[in-house]
Design an enzyme around this catalytic site. Structure first.
Site, PDB file in Angstrom:
ATOM      1  N   CYS A 135       0.762  -1.148   0.003  1.00 22.01           N
ATOM      2  CA  CYS A 135       0.200   0.139  -0.068  1.00 22.01           C
ATOM      3  C   CYS A 135       0.807   1.221   0.136  1.00 22.01           C
ATOM      4  O   CYS A 135       0.582   2.238  -0.889  1.00 22.01           O
ATOM      5  CB  CYS A 135      -0.908  -0.104   1.257  1.00 22.01           C
ATOM      6  SG  CYS A 135      -1.692   1.523   1.715  1.00 22.01           S
ATOM      7  N   HIS A 174      -1.904   6.681   4.981  1.00 23.44           N
ATOM      8  CA  HIS A 174      -0.853   5.660   4.894  1.00 23.44           C
ATOM      9  C   HIS A 174       0.435   6.109   4.396  1.00 23.44           C
ATOM     10  O   HIS A 174       1.147   5.213   3.796  1.00 23.44           O
ATOM     11  CB  HIS A 174      -1.263   4.375   4.574  1.00 23.44           C
ATOM     12  CG  HIS A 174      -0.734   2.987   5.059  1.00 23.44           C
ATOM     13  ND1 HIS A 174      -0.576   1.933   4.632  1.00 23.44           N
ATOM     14  CD2 HIS A 174       0.256   3.234   6.214  1.00 23.44           C
ATOM     15  CE1 HIS A 174       0.191   1.088   5.394  1.00 23.44           C
ATOM     16  NE2 HIS A 174       0.791   1.900   6.394  1.00 23.44           N
TER      17      HIS A 174
HETATM   18  C1  NG6 Z   1       1.478  -6.422   7.184  1.00 21.26           C
HETATM   19  C2  NG6 Z   1       0.140  -6.707   7.748  1.00 21.26           C
HETATM   20  C3  NG6 Z   1      -1.208  -6.835   6.946  1.00 21.26           C
HETATM   21  C4  NG6 Z   1      -1.199  -5.623   6.524  1.00 21.26           C
HETATM   22  C5  NG6 Z   1       0.101  -5.060   5.615  1.00 21.26           C
HETATM   23  C6  NG6 Z   1      -0.204  -3.966   5.038  1.00 21.26           C
HETATM   24  C7  NG6 Z   1       0.766  -8.111   9.872  1.00 21.26           C
HETATM   25  C8  NG6 Z   1       1.091  -9.646  10.404  1.00 21.26           C
HETATM   26  N1  NG6 Z   1       0.406  -8.306   8.436  1.00 21.26           N
HETATM   27  O1  NG6 Z   1       2.345  -6.166   7.964  1.00 21.26           O
HETATM   28  O2  NG6 Z   1      -2.058  -7.293   7.809  1.00 21.26           O
HETATM   29  O3  NG6 Z   1      -1.601  -4.600   7.085  1.00 21.26           O
HETATM   30  O4  NG6 Z   1       1.026  -5.056   6.495  1.00 21.26           O
HETATM   31  O5  NG6 Z   1      -1.232  -3.714   4.053  1.00 21.26           O
HETATM   32  O6  NG6 Z   1       1.011  -7.363  10.550  1.00 21.26           O
HETATM   33  S1  NG6 Z   1      -1.264  -2.326   3.047  1.00 21.26           S
HETATM   34  O7  NG6 Z   1      -2.338  -2.924   2.008  1.00 21.26           O
HETATM   35  O8  NG6 Z   1      -1.410  -1.444   3.805  1.00 21.26           O
HETATM   36  O9  NG6 Z   1       0.159  -2.658   2.371  1.00 21.26           O
HETATM   37 CA    CA Z   2      -3.293  -2.207  -0.087  1.00 21.58          CA
END
Ligand code: NG6
Ligand code: CA
Length: 498
Positions: free
Chosen positions: A72, A127
């Site tokens: 993300c 984010h």
């Molecule tokens: C990872 C998280 C996952 C998610 C991701 C980010 C753990 C075990 N897993 O580290 O759940 O939050 O980060 O997702 O904590 S994103 O879509 O924001 O990139």
């Molecule tokens: Ca994402």
């Protein structure tokens, strides 16, 4: 009609048809973790996403569009700055207390619109960090979206599964209570506060991996927080909260040009859609979150219709990275998946260098200008800054973005090819040129059992012909050493850009 009059008529007609359409309003709908195959128009079962399917019918559906990364933060960094995230340290998935990673004063997608006279707003997931390193959540929350080009914002700081679990409007936490100050910490637990690890009996949704820290709304998250009880969000109303904010922005600005960046929390974990969507997909909470996301899209389209804005508004819908089924909560997503294929015909998903990591659904609708249909052009979100700068007549902004190219013609369906090459990113890089895909040799595990991700790592270089083999199953590296070399050179060239 006299000869003179008819020439005049002709001249008027010519001028009218040759004049470029006035720049439209722009709405970017940015889903979280929604896969290529999660949308009806891209192969999901009929009835799952009626509003997205409407968008696809009325717009241009891209089949080879890419997020800039398989996670993300880096994708969001690229969409707003026009810079590949892997060029810059510190653009990986951020904790909820990270400082802002886009330098204030820098040209961004938002400043491009703002400087072209648009009213700009960011609603939903941010984010990209907030503050300059010493942020007090009880004071002014800045720098943030307002310092990088948005006139207004209503956001959550990081992700639904990370603290702080509060909304921020402009420079302030919503429903902040000075008598109950907010404390946020990553690292050590906050003494006296329950955690998912120590108090699993307090949870209504249990983690499958990670996510065992602060408990908010009966769900344990990543990171620790204390206080701010009145400000804490409820997961089930998050989608309608963001949707209401987005709709309000459209209505307030219907008489002037606007740019809305609507980044939903759906379909990221924790997946706790509103009760009215629960059970609607027959695929458990992940499917229900897709239905909820589709509802948000429907509300945006309905508002544009009701306000008479649809014709002159360019809506672009896409996702920040590929899909993941188990991303850390025991929410039955794996058990209830059935025959659904979140990444469609592609291999891998979120976190992966295979196509499933970055190949995402991508639809452009602009009734006044874009003819409905399908485009196989290679397009990337990293080009938004340059492409929209061209759309609104701010070509001067393009050179400030290191990697963004102006692909307005591809976006409008006038160029069937798009990019010559595109770099894909997920724990390392891969490169696309036409139908070819090259993944350099790399160490690291090939499979992450926690998320069931095929990472794309391999000790040997991989070369795939995506036309013949979209699922990346036949490594042709040994058969086409010259193509391998040319793609390797493409990658080296991209890396070495000043
Ligand atoms: C990872 C998280 C996952 C998610 C991701 C980010 C753990 C075990 N897993 O580290 O759940 O939050 O980060 O997702 O904590 S994103 O879509 O924001 O990139
Ligand atoms: Ca994402």
């Amino acid at each position: 009609m006299t000869r003179h009059a008819s020439i005049l008529t002709l001249a008027i007609l010519l001028t009218t048809s040759a004049a470029p359409a006035a720049p439209p309003n722009v709405v970017v709908i940015y889903a979280d973790d929604l896969g290529y195959g999660d949308v009806g128009a891209y192969g999901a079962k009929a009835g799952l996403t009626p509003n997205l399917d409407r968008l696809a019918r009325e717009g241009l559906k891209f089949t080879d569009a890419h997020a800039s990364s398989a996670t993300c933060t880096p994708s969001r960094y690229a969409i707003l700055t026009g810079e590949y995230p892997w060029r810059k340290q510190g653009t990986g998935v951020l904790p909820g207390d990270a400082k802002l990673i886009i330098e204030p004063g820098r040209t961004t997608l938002a400043t491009v619109f703002r400087d072209a006279g648009y009213r700009t707003a960011a609603v939903g997931k941010w984010h990209l960090g907030l503050g300059d390193g010493s942020l007090d959540w009880n004071g002014a929350i800045k720098p943030g979206p307002l310092e990088v080009g948005f006139d207004e914002c209503f956001i959550m700081a990081a992700t639904g599964d990370r603290v702080p679990c509060v909304y921020v409007r402009d420079h302030e936490v919503v429903n902040r209570d000075p008598a109950d100050p907010i404390q946020v910490r990553y690292g050590e637990p906050i003494a006296g506060e329950p955690t998912g690890k120590a108090n699993p009996e307090m949870l209504r949704l249990h983690p499958s991996h990670g996510h065992d820290m602060a408990i908010v709304d009966g769900v344990s998250r990543i990171g620790y927080m204390k206080g701010g009880k009145k400000a804490r969000w409820h997961d089930e109303t998050m989608a309608e909260t963001f949707t209401d904010e987005a709709v309000g922005f459209l209505k307030r600005n219907k008489d002037r040009p606007f740019f809305l960046y609507l980044a939903t929390h759906d379909v990221h974990v924790p997946r706790l859609p509103h009760p009215r969507f629960q059970g609607k997909s027959g695929m458990g909470p992940r499917g229900d979150a897709i239905v909820e996301f589709d509802w948000t899209v429907g509300e945006i389209l309905r508002t544009l219709d009701e306000e008479g804005l649809a014709d002159d508004t360019l809506v672009v819908f896409t996702s920040d990275n590929g899909p993941v089924v188990d991303d850390g909560y025991r929410d039955e997503a794996v058990a209830k998946l059935g025959g659904h294929k979140p990444a469609g015909p592609f291999r891998g998903g979120k976190y992966s260098k295979f196509e499933g990591g970055t190949r995402v659904p991508f639809i452009v609708r602009w009734p006044a200008k874009v003819r409905p249909g399908e485009s196989h052009a290679l397009v990337g979100q990293v080009d938004f800054l340059a492409t929209f700068a061209a759309l609104v007549g701010r070509q001067d902004a393009i050179p400030t973005a290191p990697d963004a190219q102006d692909h307005l013609r591809a976006l409008l369906g006038e160029d069937p090819n798009g990019r010559e090459t595109l770099i894909e990113h997920a724990n390392g890089l891969a490169v696309r040129r036409g139908k070819w895909k090259f993944i350099p040799a790399s160490g690291g595990r090939a499979f992450n059992p926690a998320t069931a991700t095929e990472t794309g790592n391999d000790e040997a270089p991989q070369l795939y012909d995506l036309d013949a083999d979209p699922g990346e199953t036949r490594n042709l590296a040994a058969d086409h050493p010259e193509i391998l070399d040319s793609l390797r050179a493409d990658l080296a060239k991209a890396r070495n850009l000043p």
